[in-house]
Design a protein around this motif. Structure first.
Motif, mmCIF file in Angstrom:
data_model
loop_
_atom_site.group_PDB
_atom_site.id
_atom_site.type_symbol
_atom_site.label_atom_id
_atom_site.label_comp_id
_atom_site.label_asym_id
_atom_site.label_seq_id
_atom_site.Cartn_x
_atom_site.Cartn_y
_atom_site.Cartn_z
ATOM 1 N N ASP A 183 0.851 -1.195 0.000
ATOM 2 C CA ASP A 183 0.000 0.000 0.000
ATOM 3 C C ASP A 183 0.885 1.242 0.000
ATOM 4 N N VAL A 184 1.176 1.758 -1.202
ATOM 5 C CA VAL A 184 2.093 2.900 -1.320
ATOM 6 C C VAL A 184 1.524 4.131 -0.633
ATOM 7 N N ASP A 185 0.230 4.369 -0.794
ATOM 8 C CA ASP A 185 -0.387 5.533 -0.145
ATOM 9 C C ASP A 185 -0.146 5.488 1.367
ATOM 10 N N ALA A 186 -0.376 4.319 1.968
ATOM 11 C CA ALA A 186 -0.195 4.178 3.410
ATOM 12 C C ALA A 186 1.273 4.297 3.793
ATOM 13 N N ALA A 187 2.158 3.774 2.953
ATOM 14 C CA ALA A 187 3.592 3.851 3.247
ATOM 15 C C ALA A 187 4.066 5.297 3.269
ATOM 16 N N VAL A 188 3.659 6.078 2.275
ATOM 17 C CA VAL A 188 4.080 7.484 2.222
ATOM 18 C C VAL A 188 3.487 8.252 3.400
ATOM 19 N N ALA A 189 2.226 7.949 3.733
ATOM 20 C CA ALA A 189 1.580 8.626 4.861
ATOM 21 C C ALA A 189 2.268 8.291 6.184
ATOM 22 N N ALA A 190 2.860 7.080 6.277
ATOM 23 C CA ALA A 190 3.513 6.649 7.517
ATOM 24 C C ALA A 190 4.972 7.085 7.587
ATOM 25 N N TYR A 191 5.406 7.854 6.590
ATOM 26 C CA TYR A 191 6.817 8.273 6.516
ATOM 27 C C TYR A 191 6.912 9.789 6.756
ATOM 28 N N PRO A 192 7.103 10.214 8.010
ATOM 29 C CA PRO A 192 7.148 11.652 8.295
ATOM 30 C C PRO A 192 8.470 12.312 7.935
ATOM 31 N N GLY A 193 9.493 11.532 7.724
ATOM 32 C CA GLY A 193 10.794 12.096 7.399
ATOM 33 C C GLY A 193 11.895 11.078 7.569
ATOM 34 N N PRO A 194 13.150 11.482 7.327
ATOM 35 C CA PRO A 194 14.274 10.541 7.325
ATOM 36 C C PRO A 194 14.478 9.837 8.657
ATOM 37 N N LEU A 195 15.088 8.664 8.569
ATOM 38 C CA LEU A 195 15.402 7.841 9.726
ATOM 39 C C LEU A 195 16.529 8.486 10.526
ATOM 40 N N LEU A 196 16.290 8.720 11.819
ATOM 41 C CA LEU A 196 17.282 9.314 12.725
ATOM 42 C C LEU A 196 18.084 10.412 12.017
ATOM 43 N N PRO A 197 17.441 11.516 11.661
ATOM 44 C CA PRO A 197 18.101 12.545 10.845
ATOM 45 C C PRO A 197 19.347 13.150 11.487
ATOM 46 N N ALA A 198 19.477 13.089 12.809
ATOM 47 C CA ALA A 198 20.646 13.677 13.466
ATOM 48 C C ALA A 198 21.816 12.710 13.560
ATOM 49 N N SER A 199 21.615 11.460 13.178
ATOM 50 C CA SER A 199 22.662 10.452 13.342
ATOM 51 C C SER A 199 23.729 10.588 12.263
ATOM 52 N N ASP A 200 24.995 10.508 12.689
ATOM 53 C CA ASP A 200 26.094 10.483 11.718
ATOM 54 C C ASP A 200 26.715 9.086 11.623
ATOM 55 N N SER A 201 26.021 8.099 12.166
ATOM 56 C CA SER A 201 26.478 6.716 12.057
ATOM 57 C C SER A 201 26.452 6.292 10.595
ATOM 58 N N PRO A 202 27.571 5.774 10.065
ATOM 59 C CA PRO A 202 27.584 5.381 8.648
ATOM 60 C C PRO A 202 26.568 4.293 8.314
ATOM 61 N N GLY A 203 26.355 3.350 9.233
ATOM 62 C CA GLY A 203 25.365 2.306 8.973
ATOM 63 C C GLY A 203 23.958 2.856 8.944
ATOM 64 N N VAL A 204 23.645 3.766 9.866
ATOM 65 C CA VAL A 204 22.326 4.383 9.890
ATOM 66 C C VAL A 204 22.140 5.271 8.668
ATOM 67 N N ALA A 205 23.193 6.006 8.276
ATOM 68 C CA ALA A 205 23.102 6.873 7.099
ATOM 69 C C ALA A 205 22.743 6.070 5.854
ATOM 70 N N ASP A 206 23.338 4.894 5.710
ATOM 71 C CA ASP A 206 23.008 4.051 4.550
ATOM 72 C C ASP A 206 21.548 3.619 4.579
ATOM 73 N N LEU A 207 21.066 3.203 5.754
ATOM 74 C CA LEU A 207 19.660 2.797 5.878
ATOM 75 C C LEU A 207 18.730 3.981 5.621
ATOM 76 N N ARG A 208 19.132 5.148 6.117
ATOM 77 C CA ARG A 208 18.324 6.365 5.940
ATOM 78 C C ARG A 208 18.176 6.714 4.471
ATOM 79 N N GLU A 209 19.302 6.711 3.758
ATOM 80 C CA GLU A 209 19.270 7.061 2.340
ATOM 81 C C GLU A 209 18.485 6.039 1.530
ATOM 82 N N GLU A 210 18.636 4.761 1.868
ATOM 83 C CA GLU A 210 17.935 3.717 1.132
ATOM 84 C C GLU A 210 16.419 3.842 1.303
ATOM 85 N N LEU A 211 15.967 4.006 2.555
ATOM 86 C CA LEU A 211 14.526 4.087 2.794
ATOM 87 C C LEU A 211 13.935 5.343 2.170
#
Length: 383
Positions: free
Chosen positions: A293-321
């Protein structure tokens, strides 16, 4: 678990071979279907209850039989291989017949084989050499047993040992069966109160249900462990958190503090991994919705994952999602998905505004507004 243990050459094998002939399965084929790979396989593993059986499988089977040239496999209820343990050389040999994670080794897909028959008939079983329907499997023997949900009694997966003739011995079948029983006991001991919700999208203050705000480091660890259900060594987790700036002693201390928040049994060790069902992230929920359900997915996505994190692993997950949600919103051709995207994370995404302004069926005012914003953003980016 069913007490009967059909021997190799039993009627179940014969019945399976007859079914395979009627279905027209080519016995010479060497390419069983691999229907889950990459991110889809990772997501399937992340939420599967058989992950709770892995500590038992590793302790009882992997440590005892892998060194003798055998493979240990854990499958889901459909006969799809989920996790595979074995020496590199043995795994390379098994790859020639697509005995790999994500491959479907059900009885219907490839004919007689131990995991497929164990799951089909809900019994422990062993299959030797040429009893396999597929010719490429004739040099292998195997023993497998089903694993049940302790609450419902339904089969949720299976455990298999594949290798030389010893893999189909009565002794090894008994060991596999005992491991399956221990796995069911492990599942029975799992908490049934439901996963704790971790909110990490679009927020500078990650929170955990039943606890409240988490430290950024604890949120990063949980996000990374959730994304790696098979677990991470202390060194690998340190690199994903802060490449070259953390050591395993620091990781051990952080995980110890995290256990005080989650409970002593929620994070397993060697490697570090979450107990299945202990934590559910809002990021994983969005990733799951993208398939249905793309509509529901976009509605459930308020913004990037842990936007303040500089962890390289988290940054990769953030950019991918973020890239996946944006691509889904643009590709869906849905006014709702596009409007939700440009009203939130994609408010400065000119391509999304242009796509919205090009949709048929919008009111003239909405079309004009979307095109105007597109021109403003396009000019700004071109300046």
């Amino acid at each position: 678990m069913t007490a009967g243990v059909p021997a190799a050459g039993s009627s179940l094998v014969a019945q399976s071979r007859e079914r395979s002939r009627r279905r027209g399965i080519d016995p010479e084929r060497a390419d069983p279907p691999v229907d889950l790979q990459g991110a889809e396989l990772t997501e399937h593993l992340a939420g599967h209850r058989m992950a709770a059986a892995l500590p038992v499988v590793e302790k009882i089977l992997v440590s005892g039989v892998v060194s003798s040239g055998h493979l240990v496999a854990v499958a889901d209820a459909d006969g799809r291989l989920l996790w595979l343990y074995g020496d590199h050389g043995v795994r390379r040999r098994a790859e020639r017949m697509a005995f790999v994670p994500g491959a479907l080794w059900s009885d219907d897909a490839v004919g007689a084989n131990a995991p497929g028959l164990a799951l089909r008939h809900d019994v422990p079983i062993r299959v030797r050499g040429e009893e396999h329907f597929l010719a490429p499997a004739h040099s292998w023997s195997c023993s497998a047993a089903p694993v049940h949900d302790p609450q419902t009694g339904r089969v949720i997966g299976g455990i298999d040992v594949t290798g030389n003739d010893i893999a189909a011995s009565a002794e090894l079948l008994a060991l596999v069966t005992a491991t399956a029983l221990l796995a069911e006991a492990e599942l029975r001991s799992m908490p049934t109160g439901g996963a704790r919700r971790l909110e990490v999208l679009g927020t500078l203050r990650p929170t955990l249900g039943g606890h409240g705000p988490l430290t950024g480091r604890h949120a990063e660890i949980l996000v990374l462990l959730a994304a790696h259900p098979r677990g991470l060594s202390g060194g690998a987790l340190a690199e994903l958190l802060a490449a070259g700036r953390l050591d395993e002693v620091s990781i051990r201390a952080e995980v110890s503090r995290l256990r005080r928040v989650l409970g002593p049994d929620a994070v397993l060790s060697r490697p570090y991994r979450l107990v299945p069902g202990a934590v559910e992230t809002d990021a994983a929920r969005v990733a799951e919705l993208l398939h249905t359900d793309v509509d529901a997915a976009v509605a459930a996505y308020p913004g990037p994952l842990l936007p303040a994190s500089d962890s390289p692993g988290v940054a990769d997950l953030r950019e991918e999602l973020d890239a996946r949600v944006r691509a889904a919103a643009l590709a869906a051709g849905s006014p709702r998905a596009l409007r939700t995207w440009v009203a939130g994370p994609g408010r400065e995404d000119p391509e999304a505004w242009r796509a919205l302004g090009s949709l048929p069926g919008l009111s003239p005012a909405a079309t004009s507004s979307a095109r105007s914003v597109y021109r403003v953003l396009d000019n700004r980016l071109g300046a």
